[in-house]
Design a protein around this motif. Structure first.
Motif, mmCIF file in Angstrom:
data_model
loop_
_atom_site.group_PDB
_atom_site.id
_atom_site.type_symbol
_atom_site.label_atom_id
_atom_site.label_comp_id
_atom_site.label_asym_id
_atom_site.label_seq_id
_atom_site.Cartn_x
_atom_site.Cartn_y
_atom_site.Cartn_z
ATOM 1 N N ARG A 156 0.837 -1.187 0.000
ATOM 2 C CA ARG A 156 0.000 0.000 0.000
ATOM 3 C C ARG A 156 0.879 1.246 0.000
ATOM 4 N NH1 ARG A 156 -3.859 2.371 4.845
ATOM 5 N NH2 ARG A 156 -3.994 4.443 3.907
ATOM 6 N N HIS A 172 -6.856 7.825 0.929
ATOM 7 C CA HIS A 172 -7.997 7.602 0.044
ATOM 8 C C HIS A 172 -9.029 6.751 0.769
ATOM 9 C CE1 HIS A 172 -10.351 6.510 -3.485
ATOM 10 N NE2 HIS A 172 -9.737 7.470 -4.131
ATOM 11 N N THR A 227 -8.581 2.844 0.761
ATOM 12 C CA THR A 227 -7.517 2.151 1.494
ATOM 13 C C THR A 227 -7.469 2.482 2.977
ATOM 14 O OG1 THR A 227 -5.999 3.893 0.758
ATOM 15 C CG2 THR A 227 -6.034 1.842 -0.500
ATOM 16 N N ASP A 235 -4.645 8.653 -8.162
ATOM 17 C CA ASP A 235 -4.159 8.340 -6.824
ATOM 18 C C ASP A 235 -3.688 6.894 -6.839
ATOM 19 O OD1 ASP A 235 -4.804 10.812 -5.531
ATOM 20 O OD2 ASP A 235 -6.911 10.217 -5.543
ATOM 21 N N THR A 236 -2.374 6.687 -6.768
ATOM 22 C CA THR A 236 -1.825 5.331 -6.771
ATOM 23 C C THR A 236 -1.980 4.740 -5.377
ATOM 24 O OG1 THR A 236 -0.247 5.906 -8.500
ATOM 25 C CG2 THR A 236 0.210 3.929 -7.203
ATOM 26 N N LEU A 237 -2.684 3.607 -5.295
ATOM 27 C CA LEU A 237 -3.041 3.021 -4.006
ATOM 28 C C LEU A 237 -2.160 1.829 -3.633
ATOM 29 C CD1 LEU A 237 -6.931 3.107 -4.399
ATOM 30 C CD2 LEU A 237 -5.412 4.895 -3.527
ATOM 31 N N TYR A 238 -1.794 1.015 -4.609
ATOM 32 C CA TYR A 238 -0.950 -0.157 -4.355
ATOM 33 C C TYR A 238 0.107 -0.282 -5.441
ATOM 34 C CZ TYR A 238 -3.631 -1.986 -0.452
ATOM 35 O OH TYR A 238 -4.209 -2.148 0.778
ATOM 36 N N TRP A 294 -4.876 1.986 -8.978
ATOM 37 C CA TRP A 294 -5.046 3.426 -8.799
ATOM 38 C C TRP A 294 -6.499 3.835 -9.009
ATOM 39 C CZ3 TRP A 294 -1.711 1.822 -12.908
ATOM 40 C CH2 TRP A 294 -2.250 1.933 -14.193
#
Length: 220
Positions: A130, A135, A138, A163-166, A179
Motif C-alpha cells: 500500500r 484515500h 484504502t 491516486d496510486t493506491l498499491y 489506482w
C-alpha cells in the motif's frame, strides 16, 4: 431486484488465450453483488441495454490483436455515455490490453500495455504494498499477499491524474498496480491484479476489491 453492476467479460476479439476471463468474471460477480444484482455481458452489442440503471461497469477483457475493430468504437460510445451519467468503472488486469488503439479507453483507464516493453514476472505469491496516499478505498487497509501476475512497466499516460493506491517492486523500481481517479462525477479504478481465480482467494485482495466497489458506487 434491479441490476446494479454489469461485468463486461470479454470473448472472441475481446479475449486472449492466456486469461480465463469467464472464470475471473464469475469470481468477481460472487464478490461484488447479491444474486440478481450483477449481470455478466460478453458482447458489446448488449452492453448499453444491460447498463440501463446500473451504477457500476466492470471491464474484464483483453485482446489478442493490435488493430481496432468496429466494436471497439461502439464500446467507446457506450462507455462515454455511462461515465457522463456518473457511472463508476472498474477495469481489471488485462483490460489495459483491451480495445487497442481506442484513445478514449486509454485516457479513461490512464495506462495501456506497451507491447515490447510491458511485461510481468512469472506468476506466483507476492507482496503488494500500500502507498501513503490518503484515500477512502484504502483507509484501514495494509499490504497483502496474493498469487498473481504483477504487470510491470505499463505505459502510463501523461497528464492523467491518479491516486496510486498499491504498488509492487520489480527490477529495482516501484510499479503502480492499483489506482483511482475521478472524471467529472464518475469514479474510475484500475486494478492490475486478477489473472485467474487464485487472485480472489487472497483475503487482502478481496477486502480491497470490496472497498473499491463501495467507492465506485458512491457509497463512501
Amino acid at each position: 431486484m434491479p441490476i446494479d453492476t454489469v461485468i463486461f467479460s470479454g470473448e472472441g476479439p475481446h479475449a486472449d488465450p492466456w486469461h480465463p476471463l469467464a472464470e475471473t468474471s464469475a469470481a468477481v460477480a460472487d464478490l461484488v453483488g447479491d444474486d440478481g444484482q450483477v449481470a455478466i455481458v460478453t458482447t458489446v452489442d448488449k452492453l448499453a441495454t444491460a447498463l440501463d440503471g446500473a451504477r457500476l461497469l466492470v471491464v474484464n477483457a483483453s485482446a489478442n490483436r493490435t488493430t481496432a475493430i468496429a466494436e471497439d468504437e461502439e464500446f467507446g460510445r457506450v462507455l462515454d455515455d455511462f461515465l457522463a451519467g456518473g457511472g463508476g468503472l472498474l477495469a481489471l488486469h488485462s483490460a489495459t490490453i483491451a480495445f487497442p488503439q481506442l484513445a478514449t479507453w486509454r485516457s479513461t483507464v490512464g495506462a495501456a500495455w506497451d507491447r515490447g516493453r510491458t511485461f510481468h514476472p512469472p506468476i506466483g505469491s507476492t507482496l503488494i504494498r500500500r502507498t501513503d496516499a490518503e484515500h477512502p478505498i484504502t483507509t484501514g487497509l495494509g499490504d497483502f499477499e496474493v498469487y498473481d501476475e504483477r504487470y510491470t512497466d505499463l505505459e502510463l499516460l501523461d497528464g492523467v491524474d491518479v491516486d496510486t493506491l498499491y504498488v509492487h517492486d520489480e527490477g529495482g523500481a516501484t510499479h503502480p498496480l492499483v489506482w483511482a481517479r475521478t472524471i467529472g462525477s464518475s469514479r474510475v479504478v484500475y486494478d492490475a491484479l486478477g489473472h485467474d481465480a487464485r487472485s480472489y482467494e487472497s483475503p487482502g485482495h478481496v477486502d480491497l476489491l470490496r472497498r473499491i466497489v463501495t467507492w465506485l458506487r458512491h457509497e463512501s
